[in-house]
Design a protein around this motif. Structure first.
Motif, short mmCIF file in Angstrom:
data_model
loop_
_atom_site.label_atom_id
_atom_site.label_comp_id
_atom_site.label_asym_id
_atom_site.label_seq_id
_atom_site.Cartn_x
_atom_site.Cartn_y
_atom_site.Cartn_z
N GLU A 164 0.81 -1.21 0.00
CA GLU A 164 0.00 0.00 0.00
C GLU A 164 0.84 1.27 0.00
OE1 GLU A 164 -2.05 0.76 3.82
OE2 GLU A 164 -0.90 -0.95 4.57
N PHE A 165 2.16 1.13 0.00
CA PHE A 165 3.05 2.29 0.08
C PHE A 165 3.60 2.65 -1.30
CE2 PHE A 165 3.08 0.39 4.27
CZ PHE A 165 2.85 1.49 5.08
N ASP A 166 3.53 3.93 -1.59
CA ASP A 166 4.08 4.49 -2.83
C ASP A 166 5.20 5.45 -2.39
OD1 ASP A 166 4.54 5.53 -5.34
OD2 ASP A 166 2.83 6.89 -5.29
N ILE A 167 6.46 5.13 -2.75
CA ILE A 167 7.62 5.84 -2.23
C ILE A 167 8.44 6.37 -3.41
CG2 ILE A 167 9.69 5.65 -0.80
CD1 ILE A 167 8.34 3.14 0.47
N ALA A 168 8.89 7.61 -3.29
CA ALA A 168 9.71 8.19 -4.36
C ALA A 168 10.66 9.21 -3.78
CB ALA A 168 8.83 8.85 -5.43
N GLY A 169 11.80 9.40 -4.47
CA GLY A 169 12.78 10.39 -4.06
C GLY A 169 13.45 11.00 -5.27
N ASP A 312 -2.34 8.84 4.52
CA ASP A 312 -1.25 9.66 5.06
C ASP A 312 -0.14 9.85 4.02
OD1 ASP A 312 -2.45 10.07 7.47
OD2 ASP A 312 -1.11 8.78 8.63
N LEU A 313 0.59 10.93 4.20
CA LEU A 313 1.76 11.21 3.35
C LEU A 313 2.89 11.67 4.25
CD1 LEU A 313 1.95 13.05 -0.03
CD2 LEU A 313 3.39 13.84 1.86
N THR A 376 11.92 13.37 -0.49
CA THR A 376 11.41 12.00 -0.49
C THR A 376 9.98 12.03 0.04
OG1 THR A 376 13.63 11.11 -0.04
CG2 THR A 376 11.77 9.66 0.37
N VAL A 377 9.12 11.24 -0.59
CA VAL A 377 7.71 11.18 -0.20
C VAL A 377 7.30 9.72 -0.03
CG1 VAL A 377 5.34 11.49 -1.06
CG2 VAL A 377 6.97 13.38 -1.20
N ILE A 378 6.57 9.46 1.05
CA ILE A 378 5.98 8.14 1.30
C ILE A 378 4.46 8.33 1.36
CG2 ILE A 378 5.89 6.13 2.83
CD1 ILE A 378 8.51 7.29 4.13
#
Length: 399
Positions: A164-169, A312-313, A376-378
């Motif tokens: 369920e996690f979308d992570i980017a940097g 949440d973010l 970075t965003v989660i």
């Protein structure tokens, strides 16, 4: 002591050659010369020896200055070429100068020979020094490009999908290389370390320290889940490498995708933020200790734990983003960054970091960016159960 000058004389008259050499000797030169009067002889002389200057008669039975100049240019040698002739019209002289001759003199009046020779020798030295500097600059730029490629290769894939996690940097250095750092680190127990850091300064020196810290933190985190212990050990191992003027601010988070829990330790880094599905700040991940590299025996507090909710973010930034985006009258240095995130809450994490970093770059006048820019965003996308770290990156696009 006379100055040695190596001169190639394109001339069919021995007497005229001697007059030219006598003038050079009168001016304090010790000429080492070779006289040629055919194309073949000149070609051989250019191939076999190195010359400081070339003089050429304009018109000879089998050869002439224009043909000699063309031959010189075919070799790509940078040798000053001066026409010394008894007969040369103004139109022919202009044609020769346009073709690359540096000057032309009349044989019966060699008063300008010494000044012309000295000028051309000086200009030739300057040209060689300039080419040397240009080659050194080009080599330096090539080395910086290689360093940039290597550093960019040390960053993880830009995007990571984990259940369920979308992570980017994304990281944009102010120079070819930078001191900002972000990483995704698989940790024991199927946890994921998500790290962002900023080494003081930027450029090659900061990038070398960044590479060292990346290796150190990865090695420790591969075998330990205690963030406080990881950071304290990294500090002890690397403190001497920072010297007295550098340090590392670090925000180290550990995500448990199965319980949706997040633990963090902020070592002197700008605050991170947890925003809810409506964009309100639910938690501020404030600094809890001093940065890495300031003291060899620093103790670091226990990591703080919180539980993430669907929608949440988590936002992690370096101060390069905050400084570039801040506006006069903002309530805090993070106001505009949070506005941009709220305006893009429905976007994938990769789009959000792109908007943040590119907007930060565009907010700084061209050529005046003073700090590296990294974000970075989660995102917690849904109620779906957490995934396995073995799934790996969703795509391998670079930062």
């Amino acid at each position: 002591m006379n100055k040695t000058i190596r001169i190639l004389v394109v001339e069919d008259s021995e007497d005229d050659t001697e007059l030219l050499l006598r003038e050079l000797r009168r001016g304090g030169y010790d000429p080492v010369y070779r006289r040629v009067e055919t194309r073949a002889a000149m070609k051989e002389a250019l191939e076999q020896e190195t010359w400081d200057i070339i003089t050429a008669d304009h018109s000879m039975p089998e050869f002439g200055s224009l043909a000699a100049l063309q031959l010189l240019q075919e070799t790509s040698k940078d040798v000053p070429f001066i026409i010394v002739s008894g007969m040369i019209g103004e139109e022919a002289a202009v044609t020769a100068m346009k073709a690359g001759a540096k000057d032309y003199l009349i044989k019966g009046n060699l008063a300008r020979l010494l000044p012309a020779v000295e000028r051309e020798l000086r200009d030739a030295v300057q040209r060689r020094e300039r080419r040397k500097a240009e080659r050194a600059l080009l080599a330096h730029e090539v080395q910086l490009c290689i360093a940039r490629e290597i550093q960019q290769g040390l960053f993880p894939p830009a995007h990571l999908a984990l259940g369920e996690f979308d992570i980017a940097g994304l990281s944009l250095p102010t120079e070819a290389t930078g001191g900002d750092y972000f990483d995704y680190i698989p940790m024991p127990g199927n946890h994921l370390g998500i790290v962002i850091g900023d080494i003081t300064g930027h450029g090659l020196g900061a990038s070398l320290l960044m590479a060292e810290m990346r290796a150190c933190l990865r090695t420790l985190a591969f075998n330990c889940v205690d963030i406080s212990e990881i950071v304290a050990t990294a500090n002890r191992l690397t403190r001497d490498d920072f010297g007295s003027e550098r340090f590392l601010t670090l925000l180290f988070t550990r995500l448990n995708p199965h319980t949706r829990s997040l633990m963090y330790l902020n070592a002197g880094h700008p605050s991170g933020y947890v925003l809810d599905r409506h964009g309100s700040v639910r938690t501020e991940l404030k600094s809890t200790s001093m940065p890495i590299g300031l003291h060899p025996v620093s103790e670091f507090p226990e990591a703080i734990s919180l539980v993430l909710e669907p929608g949440d973010l988590v936002l992690l930034l370096t101060d390069g983003v905050l400084d570039a985006l801040v506006r006069e009258g903002d309530v805090s240095d993070s106001s505009r960054a949070l506005e941009l995130v709220r305006a893009n809450l429905d976007q994938p994490a990769s789009n959000i970091v792109e908007v943040l970093c590119r907007t930060a770059c565009d907010s700084v006048p061209q050529g005046t960016q003073q700090d590296d820019i990294t974000a970075t965003v989660i995102k917690v996308n849904s109620e779906a159960p957490g995934g396995s770290l073995a799934a790996g990156p969703a795509n391998a696009s670079g930062t």
